[in-house]
Design a protein around this motif. Structure first.
Motif, PDB file in Angstrom:
ATOM      1  N   HIS A   1       0.840  -1.211   0.000  1.00 24.33           N
ATOM      2  CA  HIS A   1       0.000   0.000   0.000  1.00 24.33           C
ATOM      3  C   HIS A   1       0.875   1.261   0.000  1.00 24.33           C
ATOM      4  O   HIS A   1       0.654   2.199   0.780  1.00 24.33           O
ATOM      5  CB  HIS A   1      -0.958   0.002   1.196  1.00 24.33           C
ATOM      6  N   ARG A   2       1.828   1.263  -0.913  1.00 24.98           N
ATOM      7  CA  ARG A   2       2.750   2.404  -1.049  1.00 24.98           C
ATOM      8  C   ARG A   2       3.020   2.667  -2.520  1.00 24.98           C
ATOM      9  O   ARG A   2       3.015   1.738  -3.341  1.00 24.98           O
ATOM     10  CB  ARG A   2       4.091   2.127  -0.335  1.00 24.98           C
ATOM     11  N   ASP A   3       3.291   3.911  -2.844  1.00 17.34           N
ATOM     12  CA  ASP A   3       3.723   4.285  -4.189  1.00 17.34           C
ATOM     13  C   ASP A   3       5.241   4.110  -4.222  1.00 17.34           C
ATOM     14  O   ASP A   3       6.005   5.056  -4.022  1.00 17.34           O
ATOM     15  CB  ASP A   3       3.331   5.733  -4.502  1.00 17.34           C
ATOM     16  N   LEU A   4       5.682   2.884  -4.465  1.00 16.50           N
ATOM     17  CA  LEU A   4       7.107   2.569  -4.402  1.00 16.50           C
ATOM     18  C   LEU A   4       7.894   3.335  -5.456  1.00 16.50           C
ATOM     19  O   LEU A   4       8.989   3.840  -5.182  1.00 16.50           O
ATOM     20  CB  LEU A   4       7.306   1.064  -4.574  1.00 16.50           C
ATOM     21  N   ALA A   5       7.338   3.428  -6.663  1.00 12.32           N
ATOM     22  CA  ALA A   5       8.023   4.142  -7.746  1.00 12.32           C
ATOM     23  C   ALA A   5       8.159   5.622  -7.419  1.00 12.32           C
ATOM     24  O   ALA A   5       9.215   6.230  -7.640  1.00 12.32           O
ATOM     25  CB  ALA A   5       7.270   3.954  -9.062  1.00 12.32           C
ATOM     26  N   GLY A   6       7.103   6.203  -6.895  1.00 11.87           N
ATOM     27  CA  GLY A   6       7.137   7.623  -6.569  1.00 11.87           C
ATOM     28  C   GLY A   6       8.103   7.941  -5.450  1.00 11.87           C
ATOM     29  O   GLY A   6       8.850   8.923  -5.508  1.00 11.87           O
ATOM     30  N   GLU A   7       8.106   7.117  -4.401  1.00 10.96           N
ATOM     31  CA  GLU A   7       9.008   7.350  -3.279  1.00 10.96           C
ATOM     32  C   GLU A   7      10.467   7.261  -3.718  1.00 10.96           C
ATOM     33  O   GLU A   7      11.292   8.095  -3.339  1.00 10.96           O
ATOM     34  CB  GLU A   7       8.735   6.336  -2.165  1.00 10.96           C
ATOM     35  N   LEU A   8      10.789   6.230  -4.515  1.00 11.45           N
ATOM     36  CA  LEU A   8      12.179   6.079  -4.937  1.00 11.45           C
ATOM     37  C   LEU A   8      12.582   7.183  -5.902  1.00 11.45           C
ATOM     38  O   LEU A   8      13.716   7.686  -5.839  1.00 11.45           O
ATOM     39  CB  LEU A   8      12.388   4.704  -5.587  1.00 11.45           C
ATOM     40  N   THR A   9      11.676   7.580  -6.778  1.00 10.84           N
ATOM     41  CA  THR A   9      11.975   8.671  -7.708  1.00 10.84           C
ATOM     42  C   THR A   9      12.374   9.938  -6.956  1.00 10.84           C
ATOM     43  O   THR A   9      13.366  10.597  -7.286  1.00 10.84           O
ATOM     44  CB  THR A   9      10.759   8.953  -8.613  1.00 10.84           C
ATOM     45  N   GLU A  10      11.615  10.281  -5.949  1.00  8.75           N
ATOM     46  CA  GLU A  10      11.906  11.480  -5.177  1.00  8.75           C
ATOM     47  C   GLU A  10      13.276  11.399  -4.514  1.00  8.75           C
ATOM     48  O   GLU A  10      14.058  12.361  -4.548  1.00  8.75           O
ATOM     49  CB  GLU A  10      10.819  11.681  -4.113  1.00  8.75           C
ATOM     50  N   SER A  11      13.596  10.253  -3.940  1.00  7.17           N
ATOM     51  CA  SER A  11      14.872  10.095  -3.236  1.00  7.17           C
ATOM     52  C   SER A  11      16.049  10.091  -4.198  1.00  7.17           C
ATOM     53  O   SER A  11      17.095  10.696  -3.931  1.00  7.17           O
ATOM     54  CB  SER A  11      14.853   8.807  -2.413  1.00  7.17           C
ATOM     55  N   VAL A  12      15.896   9.400  -5.320  1.00  2.84           N
ATOM     56  CA  VAL A  12      16.988   9.317  -6.302  1.00  2.84           C
ATOM     57  C   VAL A  12      17.294  10.690  -6.883  1.00  2.84           C
ATOM     58  O   VAL A  12      18.462  11.089  -7.004  1.00  2.84           O
ATOM     59  CB  VAL A  12      16.623   8.303  -7.413  1.00  2.84           C
ATOM     60  N   LYS A  13      16.262  11.429  -7.237  1.00  3.92           N
ATOM     61  CA  LYS A  13      16.480  12.761  -7.806  1.00  3.92           C
ATOM     62  C   LYS A  13      17.080  13.711  -6.769  1.00  3.92           C
ATOM     63  O   LYS A  13      17.869  14.599  -7.098  1.00  3.92           O
ATOM     64  CB  LYS A  13      15.174  13.310  -8.367  1.00  3.92           C
ATOM     65  N   LYS A  14      16.739  13.497  -5.501  1.00  5.33           N
ATOM     66  CA  LYS A  14      17.283  14.319  -4.427  1.00  5.33           C
ATOM     67  C   LYS A  14      18.798  14.128  -4.321  1.00  5.33           C
ATOM     68  O   LYS A  14      19.530  15.033  -3.931  1.00  5.33           O
ATOM     69  CB  LYS A  14      16.615  13.937  -3.105  1.00  5.33           C
ATOM     70  N   GLU A  15      19.279  12.930  -4.665  1.00  5.18           N
ATOM     71  CA  GLU A  15      20.710  12.635  -4.630  1.00  5.18           C
ATOM     72  C   GLU A  15      21.427  13.094  -5.898  1.00  5.18           C
ATOM     73  O   GLU A  15      22.632  12.882  -6.040  1.00  5.18           O
ATOM     74  CB  GLU A  15      20.936  11.136  -4.419  1.00  5.18           C
ATOM     75  N   GLY A  16      20.682  13.693  -6.819  1.00  7.07           N
ATOM     76  CA  GLY A  16      21.301  14.209  -8.033  1.00  7.07           C
ATOM     77  C   GLY A  16      21.501  13.184  -9.131  1.00  7.07           C
ATOM     78  O   GLY A  16      22.267  13.417 -10.078  1.00  7.07           O
ATOM     79  N   LEU A  17      20.807  12.049  -9.037  1.00  9.29           N
ATOM     80  CA  LEU A  17      20.940  10.996 -10.042  1.00  9.29           C
ATOM     81  C   LEU A  17      19.760  11.041 -11.016  1.00  9.29           C
ATOM     82  O   LEU A  17      18.687  11.542 -10.696  1.00  9.29           O
ATOM     83  CB  LEU A  17      20.984   9.624  -9.366  1.00  9.29           C
ATOM     84  N   HIS A  18      19.975  10.487 -12.194  1.00 10.43           N
ATOM     85  CA  HIS A  18      18.900  10.362 -13.172  1.00 10.43           C
ATOM     86  C   HIS A  18      18.042   9.146 -12.825  1.00 10.43           C
ATOM     87  O   HIS A  18      18.563   8.096 -12.467  1.00 10.43           O
ATOM     88  CB  HIS A  18      19.466  10.208 -14.587  1.00 10.43           C
ATOM     89  N   MET A  19      16.727   9.302 -12.965  1.00 11.62           N
ATOM     90  CA  MET A  19      15.792   8.226 -12.635  1.00 11.62           C
ATOM     91  C   MET A  19      15.067   7.751 -13.874  1.00 11.62           C
ATOM     92  O   MET A  19      14.602   8.557 -14.694  1.00 11.62           O
ATOM     93  CB  MET A  19      14.772   8.719 -11.609  1.00 11.62           C
TER      94      MET A  19
END
Length: 462
Positions: free
Chosen positions: A164-182
């Protein structure tokens, strides 16, 4: 001056908001005319993530069981259960029956896909420290289960059921926060989708294309990495139609990168960058350099999805993985190295350790990897256990074994300005004669350059 005045008058007569003009048409000739964005060709190293319901049984056979390259994939668990005809498929059937019982359906694994240990910020930190520049998550594998709340996968997505989580959305936010391409992997086909089985045309128009557009509009990925294309030609998948939309109208039209898996005829022919998988293109071996942007994908072990059946000897060592990265980059490609998280949301520690080791090596030697290109003269010389990359007028000699004596590199037109050993303050003696540079390495020191490969930079020799 007269022409400028006429042009100015015409421009003043035009409406202030011009209708958008589509640059790319829905033909392969037009789609293929678009260059792969430079950020991708310079990134060189990415992390692939296979995660889904297959992460619950997390099981597949091994080469020691007689399994071939594609047979070892734990993420194919459901398909192997449904087809017991091949040599290895009964192994899946027997494992399932012995551990879950004959009445246990694949869909029941959703209750075990809990993801309670999933920490997207930690994952993104691991990826950044590995030295990777981009991440590709399986948004939907062939099982059809999506890791985002897709309305086209009602009650078969990670928001409606399971964690019951938006796994793709959560990881996208974290990855982009680290300056990486998602980016996202997306399977065009679904093994057991009733609409796909009964009416592929309706499946494409009513399910697949709207779902892909939702993924792009919702998360704005830098990569759209398709797969599962082999049942039909690209015309059936309406691939050029989708790509024309992606390149002309989507919110990522300027920066997005795509691969070559858009129809059973398209690999190494159409799309964006070309792909190999454990060095294979379908069943053919890829063993030569190509000038087109390309990427090798593979797991740290034999499987993409987490496979509890794999032992230590089934995993590539850190040394082997660094050498793999060096070889693929020297051949002009990228490496997309896969991890398989567990059903509760952890990156297996052995995979974290491998990524950390690659990252430490890249901190010292990344100059020889990022934003480089293949050296036209050669990509390696076996006699000195070295691969080559180039950046401007500089050549990087990446030795996979520290040279015990002087080495000679051929094809150097000019006398270099200097030769240095990356990560070391030790002086490096060299001489230039004809089109050869002879390098005398300093005495070996474990701290110089790294423990897996050593890089001599020939500055200004090309």
């Amino acid at each position: 001056m007269k022409n400028r005045i006429i042009a100015l008058c015409i421009s003043l007569m035009l409406p202030t908001v011009l209708p958008a003009q589509n640059k790319y048409e829905a033909t392969w000739e037009s789609i293929d005319s678009r260059s792969v964005p430079e950020w991708f060709t310079g990134a060189k190293f990415g992390i692939f993530i296979h995660w889904g319901l297959f992460s619950v049984p997390a099981w597949g056979p091994l080469p020691s069981d007689g399994a071939g390259v594609y047979d070892c994939y734990a993420e194919w668990y459901w398909a192997k259960l449904a087809d017991g005809n091949s040599k290895v498929n009964p192994l899946f059937v027997n494992f399932h029956r012995n551990n879950y019982g004959e009445k246990f359906q694949y869909q029941d694994f959703v209750n075990g896909f809990t993801c309670e240990m999933f920490n997207p910020d930690y994952w993104a930190k691991v990826f950044r420290e590995s030295g990777a520049r981009y991440v590709v998550l399986t948004s939907k594998h062939h099982e059809g289960f999506t890791l985002w709340p897709s309305e086209h996968a009602w009650n078969w997505n990670a928001m409606d059921v399971g964690p019951h989580r938006d796994l793709a959305g959560e990881l996208t936010e974290s990855v982009k926060k680290e300056g990486l391409h998602m980016g996202f992997y997306y399977s065009l086909y679904e093994w057991f989708n009733p609409l796909y089985k009964s009416n592929p045309d309706r499946y494409v128009s009513e399910h697949m294309i709207p779902q892909m557009k939702d993924l792009v509009n919702r998360y704005r990925p830098d990569i759209v990495w398709t797969d599962g294309e082999w049942d039909y030609p690209s015309e059936k998948w309406r691939s050029t139609e989708f790509l024309a939309w992606l390149y002309n109208e989507s919110p990522v039209k300027e920066t997005v990168v795509v691969n070559d898996r858009w129809g059973k005829e398209t690999r190494s022919l159409h799309g964006g960058f070309y792909t190999t998988e454990y060095d294979l293109v379908h069943d053919g071996k890829m063993d030569a350099r190509i000038s087109h942007p390309w990427e090798e994908c593979r797991g740290i072990g034999h499987s993409f999805g987490f496979n509890r059946n794999e032992q230590l000897e089934d995993y590539s060592s850190s040394k082997e993985l660094v050498h793999l990265l060096v070889e693929k980059v020297a051949m002009g490609g990228n490496l997309l190295l896969n991890i398989g998280p567990t059903a509760d949301g952890r990156i297996p520690v052995i995979m974290q350790q491998r990524l950390a080791d690659i990252g430490r090596w890249l901190k010292r030697n990344g100059e020889a990897i990022y934003d480089t290109r293949a050296w036209e003269t050669a990509y390696k010389q076996d006699d000195i256990s070295a691969c080559f990359t180039r950046k401007g007028n500089d050549l990087y000699v990446i030795c996979t074994k520290y040279p015990e004596k002087a080495i000679t590199v051929k094809g150097i037109d000019r006398k270099p300005v200097s030769v240095t050993l990356l990560g070391s303050k030790a002086g490096v003696r060299f001489s230039h004669s004809g089109e050869k540079v002879t390098i005398t390495p300093p005495p070996f020191h474990p701290a110089d350059g790294g423990e897996y490969a050593w890089v001599f930079k020939i500055s200004g020799g090309l």
